[in-house]
Design a protein around this motif. Structure first.
Motif, PDB file in Angstrom:
ATOM      1  N   SER A  86       0.819  -1.200   0.000  1.00 16.93           N
ATOM      2  CA  SER A  86       0.000   0.000   0.000  1.00 16.93           C
ATOM      3  C   SER A  86       0.858   1.257   0.000  1.00 16.93           C
ATOM      4  O   SER A  86       0.562   2.231  -0.683  1.00 16.93           O
ATOM      5  CB  SER A  86      -0.895  -0.044   1.229  1.00 16.93           C
ATOM      6  OG  SER A  86      -1.445   1.179   1.473  1.00 16.93           O
ATOM      7  N   PHE A  89       2.935   1.474  -3.469  1.00 15.76           N
ATOM      8  CA  PHE A  89       2.127   1.676  -4.657  1.00 15.76           C
ATOM      9  C   PHE A  89       0.998   2.668  -4.465  1.00 15.76           C
ATOM     10  O   PHE A  89       0.169   2.835  -5.353  1.00 15.76           O
ATOM     11  CB  PHE A  89       1.543   0.341  -5.130  1.00 15.76           C
ATOM     12  CG  PHE A  89       2.581  -0.560  -5.689  1.00 15.76           C
ATOM     13  CD1 PHE A  89       3.264  -1.425  -4.874  1.00 15.76           C
ATOM     14  CD2 PHE A  89       2.892  -0.525  -7.036  1.00 15.76           C
ATOM     15  CE1 PHE A  89       4.254  -2.247  -5.379  1.00 15.76           C
ATOM     16  CE2 PHE A  89       3.872  -1.341  -7.554  1.00 15.76           C
ATOM     17  CZ  PHE A  89       4.556  -2.206  -6.727  1.00 15.76           C
ATOM     18  N   ALA A  90       0.946   3.297  -3.316  1.00 16.40           N
ATOM     19  CA  ALA A  90      -0.097   4.290  -3.033  1.00 16.40           C
ATOM     20  C   ALA A  90      -1.481   3.712  -3.290  1.00 16.40           C
ATOM     21  O   ALA A  90      -2.313   4.317  -3.932  1.00 16.40           O
ATOM     22  CB  ALA A  90       0.123   5.556  -3.876  1.00 16.40           C
ATOM     23  N   ASN A  91      -1.712   2.497  -2.757  1.00 19.02           N
ATOM     24  CA  ASN A  91      -3.053   1.931  -2.801  1.00 19.02           C
ATOM     25  C   ASN A  91      -3.678   2.075  -1.446  1.00 19.02           C
ATOM     26  O   ASN A  91      -3.009   1.975  -0.440  1.00 19.02           O
ATOM     27  CB  ASN A  91      -2.987   0.425  -3.074  1.00 19.02           C
ATOM     28  CG  ASN A  91      -2.649   0.142  -4.509  1.00 19.02           C
ATOM     29  OD1 ASN A  91      -2.857   0.984  -5.359  1.00 19.02           O
ATOM     30  ND2 ASN A  91      -2.116  -1.026  -4.755  1.00 19.02           N
ATOM     31  N   TYR A  92      -4.966   2.232  -1.432  1.00 18.10           N
ATOM     32  CA  TYR A  92      -5.634   2.175  -0.145  1.00 18.10           C
ATOM     33  C   TYR A  92      -5.533   0.768   0.390  1.00 18.10           C
ATOM     34  O   TYR A  92      -5.631  -0.189  -0.349  1.00 18.10           O
ATOM     35  CB  TYR A  92      -7.102   2.558  -0.280  1.00 18.10           C
ATOM     36  CG  TYR A  92      -7.281   4.009  -0.573  1.00 18.10           C
ATOM     37  CD1 TYR A  92      -7.697   4.429  -1.818  1.00 18.10           C
ATOM     38  CD2 TYR A  92      -6.986   4.974   0.379  1.00 18.10           C
ATOM     39  CE1 TYR A  92      -7.843   5.760  -2.101  1.00 18.10           C
ATOM     40  CE2 TYR A  92      -7.131   6.312   0.096  1.00 18.10           C
ATOM     41  CZ  TYR A  92      -7.558   6.690  -1.146  1.00 18.10           C
ATOM     42  OH  TYR A  92      -7.693   8.001  -1.435  1.00 18.10           O
TER      43      TYR A  92
ATOM     44  N   TYR B  70       1.679  11.144   4.637  1.00 19.07           N
ATOM     45  CA  TYR B  70       1.293  10.313   3.504  1.00 19.07           C
ATOM     46  C   TYR B  70       0.593   9.044   3.953  1.00 19.07           C
ATOM     47  O   TYR B  70      -0.433   8.653   3.396  1.00 19.07           O
ATOM     48  CB  TYR B  70       2.543  10.008   2.691  1.00 19.07           C
ATOM     49  CG  TYR B  70       2.401   8.912   1.666  1.00 19.07           C
ATOM     50  CD1 TYR B  70       3.272   7.834   1.666  1.00 19.07           C
ATOM     51  CD2 TYR B  70       1.423   8.965   0.694  1.00 19.07           C
ATOM     52  CE1 TYR B  70       3.168   6.835   0.727  1.00 19.07           C
ATOM     53  CE2 TYR B  70       1.300   7.965  -0.249  1.00 19.07           C
ATOM     54  CZ  TYR B  70       2.178   6.900  -0.229  1.00 19.07           C
ATOM     55  OH  TYR B  70       2.071   5.907  -1.150  1.00 19.07           O
ATOM     56  N   LEU B  74      -3.510   6.741   3.452  1.00 23.17           N
ATOM     57  CA  LEU B  74      -3.658   5.434   2.829  1.00 23.17           C
ATOM     58  C   LEU B  74      -4.682   4.556   3.509  1.00 23.17           C
ATOM     59  O   LEU B  74      -5.162   3.613   2.924  1.00 23.17           O
ATOM     60  CB  LEU B  74      -2.314   4.693   2.839  1.00 23.17           C
ATOM     61  CG  LEU B  74      -1.280   5.251   1.907  1.00 23.17           C
ATOM     62  CD1 LEU B  74       0.026   4.552   2.148  1.00 23.17           C
ATOM     63  CD2 LEU B  74      -1.715   5.057   0.474  1.00 23.17           C
TER      64      LEU B  74
END
Lengths: 390, 523
Positions: A86, A89-92, B70, B74
């Motif tokens: 996460s 890859f900047a995924n939730y 950041y 998420l």
């Protein structure tokens, strides 16, 4: 208090209405539940049949992935793979896929492919969870690499089923195996055992794969002991991996070490990275930039960089990566995609733009008198040149 | 969104001029704010210390800040997945707040319970909470005690209750082993006395609450009665002040109890005789009006949440236990919510001073009202014995000023009554059943009991002075005299600092409290 009260009231109202159709549906539902429940003893006897069925259904529902090159992210369940994925890859984070209840309905539910998440889950009869990536989840990584995340080594019965029946499929066409070890794990023997079985499978199916071992959650170890512990682990892993070669990194998500480890991994995956670096240096010198960075597109991991003078901040790559990924997340909320950015003030000008099909470039100019248009034209022309390199 | 930390010295100087350089940093945050929002999410560029020397934020710190910023995007806010663990986040002394303009301020070390109220606001809140309907009975109380004795007793009781309040305030500090930041005084009692302490403090606070509600009911029916009478008399131009003993004045003061009461067929009736008779049958202070109130207030009591009422009663909402009963014990009673009230004081070290000032103000107010009413009571025509337990009763219902006062008080009481009911309900049902609203039946039964008590008192024993002093002495015994002294003695004993003088003094306080209660029944 008021909300729960009104909910309770609503529930009470809903139970009060019982039209005929609802009763019929209820009955059908119960019958189907009974049928499914009676299948459990049969399927247990057959063993991996049910799991095969599940996997088959899912694979049938998804496009064929057999030909794409894979990056396997493996490790014991709870070792931090999902968080890592996460963050990089900047995924939730998909958290709904934990152990659900013991009813068949939950299992049926967990077979559904949730398209809003980037993963889907299978929960088998014992309650073990497998998390899979959905193919069209935009995790294209360095060209046509696809990231697959596998929990392994946490649940014994499943493990056996898993490896024996699906081994070839999982380990075929693997470009990279990233194995995550939890430094705090109490079952070192078991972890090593599973790691070795994965290596065997790799040896059989994709002997050219690169192996990386991440010793994760290092922030939980005391600072003065970190190097020592890591050295120990690294030696063990090197020894166990023979004849395959593995590179070890120590990582923590609360450190710059995770970013550095993944950057090194990506660096080793680029086919002609030396050439790329030379060209980048030339490019930087021609346009008189202070620094030029090349980022991987999906993860903003720094592939290579050139700086013409000493920069003060060693953490700047990770910071930029985090900032841009955060910005991308905001953009995605508006269903927009990030393309380029220019930051300018009286001291500097920075440009971030799409470069090649897999990369972004960042150019930092400390001479603000050079107009933006000039730099942008330079970047555009360089783009054509670099695309030929790939 | 690029960082400005390369070469920003030049950059920041003009910005710093534009920004107003702050004086001594006095930024405080609720400690509860710190937990979900740490570290603070504004871009850091430099640190401004009080001395004005520019410092840089370290690269490590700004990288950590970006990382945490950041990661928080998420995961869902409820998810604990990517929340920074304690060993990773810097210590509280090393945290800075960054303003959007770029400078950063060092957090002042926030002790627990730092609030936003200045001393003045805190003093006013305490004063407002303490002043209750017991003020109506102060002149009567002075009459009962005699003038000089009365004044001395007021002063003495003020000092005594102030000392006990101070003990309550300091009681939490004597418990080092547990985190007491969210504790109120009943929790302290529970810590020292176990379940007995918890239940007895619940019982006594309920006594005070129910006593307050009963007094309210009596007063409300009184005010409603007088208001109705005033309106009726005004409409029908009746003037029946001659019926009761009164002064011969343009603004008469009456002595209602000395007169013959309200005769059924009034002697000085100038209007429709049967109309007045009807009216007096249907509008009687002790027989009918209390019941009319039931229709108005019982439904209100059954509401789950009191927020509807707080809109009418913004000041009252701050008090957890509005203590009204008890002539002086309850007149000065604030002991079970003083901790909460003072929690929001901005400068915690001034707590004791503010408390003392508030007590002084309350004492002065009581003295003022009591002495004023007592001294100005027209003594030659009327004996001082005429001073009613509710001194507004000494004004006839035709008096405009008292009418206005009654209307105002009536309105205020109608809005506070459901709040009191809510508090009593939450306390009792919360402790007994675990749920403040188990079902409508439980709540209805409780409300009926309380309202029934109020109605019966209004019918049979509408002497608010009596109700106040009984319930006041009872719960004052617990919260003012016994518990603070006992907890102090116990804590001293645990620390082996108990000396004979302090033991004797506090034992004397306990005896005084007991004597206060016993005396209510005999005198």
């Amino acid at each position: 208090m008021e909300e729960s009260d009104s909910e309770k009231k609503m529930e009470k109202e809903n139970l009060g209405l019982r039209p005929f159709s609802a009763v019929v549906l209820n009955m059908l539902f119960c019958i189907s539940v009974l049928i499914c429940i009676s299948l459990i003893p049969i399927s247990k006897a057959i063993g991996s049949w049910k799991f095969c069925l599940m996997v088959y259904i899912c694979r049938w529902a998804l496009p064929n992935t057999a030909l794409k090159k894979k990056v396997l992210l493996m490790g014991k369940s709870g070792s931090g793979k999902t968080s890592m994925r996460s963050i990089i890859f900047a995924n939730y984070i998909a958290r709904d896929t934990r152990r659900l209840g013991a009813t068949i309905l939950d299992r049926l539910h967990s077979l559904q492919i949730n398209s809003s998440l980037s993963t889907y889950s299978l929960v088998d009869s014992v309650g073990n969870t497998r998390t899979f990536d959905v193919e069209h989840s935009h995790v294209r990584f360095l060209g046509n690499l696809v990231l697959n995340l596998w929990d392994c080594g946490g649940q014994d019965t499943f493990m056996e089923n898993y490896f024996t029946s699906q081994r070839d499929n999982i380990f075929r066409n693997v470009e990279v195996l990233i194995y995550v070890f939890d430094v705090e794990s109490r079952e070192l023997e078991k972890d090593m055992h599973y790691y070795q079985s994965c290596l065997e499978a790799i040896l059989q199916n994709s002997p050219d794969a690169k192996i990386f071992c991440l010793v994760h959650k290092m922030d939980l170890v005391q600072e003065d002991q970190r190097d020592l512990i890591f050295k120990e682990r690294e030696e063990d892993l090197r020894r166990l991996s023979r004849p395959l070669e593995c590179s070890c990194f120590r990582t923590s998500i609360w450190d710059e070490t995770l970013y550095k480890a993944w950057s090194s991994i990506v660096y080793q995956l680029i086919p002609n990275v030396q050439q790329l670096e030379m060209n980048l240096r030339n490019f930087a010198e021609i346009i008189e930039a202070d620094e030029v960075l090349l980022f991987e597109r999906a993860t903003f991991l720094v592939i290579s960089h050139y700086q013409c003078k000493e920069q003060r901040d060693a953490h700047r790559f990770e910071k930029i990566s985090n900032i841009i990924k955060q910005f991308k997340l905001s953009c995605s909320k508006l269903a927009a995609s990030f393309q380029s950015m220019e930051v300018r003030n009286s001291n500097f000008a920075a440009f971030i733009d799409i470069f090649t099909s897999n990369t972004y470039v960042m150019v930092v100019m400390s001479d603000p008198s050079i107009p933006s248009a000039a730099t942008l034209i330079n970047i555009r022309n360089a783009r054509k040149h670099f695309e030929k390199l790939e | 969104m690029a960082d400005l930390d390369s070469d920003s010295r030049q950059l920041l100087a003009p910005e710093a001029d534009r920004e107003v350089l702050p004086g001594p940093m006095n930024i405080q945050f609720e400690s509860s704010d710190l937990r979900p929002n740490r570290p603070f999410h504004v871009e850091p560029t430099n640190i401004v210390s009080v001395s004005g020397v520019l410092q840089r934020v370290s690269d490590h710190a700004s990288a950590m800040n970006k990382r945490i910023h950041y990661y928080s995007r998420l995961a869902a806010p409820a998810d604990q997945a990517l929340v920074a663990p304690d060993h990773v986040v810097p210590a509280p002394e090393e945290r800075y707040v960054y303003s959007p303009l770029g400078s950063a301020y060092k957090l002042q070390s926030c002790p627990e319970g730092s609030g936003k109220n200045t001393s003045l606001v805190t003093i006013f809140m305490i004063w407002n909470t303490m002043m209750g309907t017991s003020i109506l009975s102060i002149p009567w109380g002075i009459k009962q005690a005699g003038f000089t004795t009365g004044v001395c007793v007021i002063l003495l009781m003020g000092l005594l209750t102030l000392y006990c309040c101070y003990r309550v305030l300091r009681s939490r500090a004597t418990i080092p082993s547990v985190d007491t930041t969210a504790w109120e005084f009943p929790d302290v009692c529970r810590h020292y006395f176990g379940a007995f302490g918890q239940w007895s403090s619940l019982l006594f606070s309920l006594v005070s609450l129910v006593g307050a509600m009963i007094v309210y009911w009596v007063l409300m029916s009184n005010f409603l009665f007088n208001t109705g009478k005033f309106v009726f008399n005004f409409i029908h131009h009746i003037n029946d002040t001659d019926a009761a003993l009164s002064t011969n004045d343009s603004n008469p003061v009456t002595c209602p109890s000395a007169g013959s009461g309200h005769p059924d067929n009034g002697s000085a009736i100038f209007a429709n005789a049967t109309g007045l008779q009807q009216f007096e049958r249907w509008w009687d202070k002790s027989r009918t009006v209390p019941f009319y109130l039931v229709g108005l207030l019982l439904p209100l009591l059954n509401f789950k949440s009191p927020s509807f009422f707080s809109k009418f009663n913004v000041l009252e909402m701050r008090a957890r236990f509005p203590q009204l009963t008890g002539v002086l014990t309850l007149a000065f009673f604030i002991h079970n919510c003083v901790i909460t009230l003072l929690k929001n004081n901005k400068n915690q070290e001034n707590n004791v001073r503010d408390l003392a000032v508030a007590y002084l103000l309350v004492t002065l107010t009581y003295l003022y009202i009591g002495v004023l009413v007592f001294a100005s009571f027209p003594s030659p025509p009327l004996p001082k014995d005429c001073i009613e337990q509710n001194f507004l009763d000494n004004f006839p219902s035709t008096d405009v000023l008292s009418f206005v006062a009654r209307i105002f008080l009536l309105f205020q009481m109608v809005t506070v009554y459901p709040l009191l009911g809510y508090l009593a309900r939450v306390q009792l049902l919360g402790h007994v059943f675990g749920d403040p609203y188990p079902s409508i039946f439980h709540v209805l039964v409780l409300n009926l009991i309380i309202v029934g008590a109020g109605v019966s008192m209004a019918c049979l024993y509408p002497n608010i002075g009596g109700i106040i002093r009984y319930s006041g002495a009872a719960c004052g015994l617990a919260f003012v005299f016994v518990y603070p002294s006992l907890t102090y003695i116990l804590s001293l004993r645990q620390e082996d600092r108990l000396t004979w003088p302090s033991l004797l003094f506090h034992a004397l306080l306990i005896v005084l409290g007991l004597a206060n209660l016993v005396a209510q029944f005999f005198m």
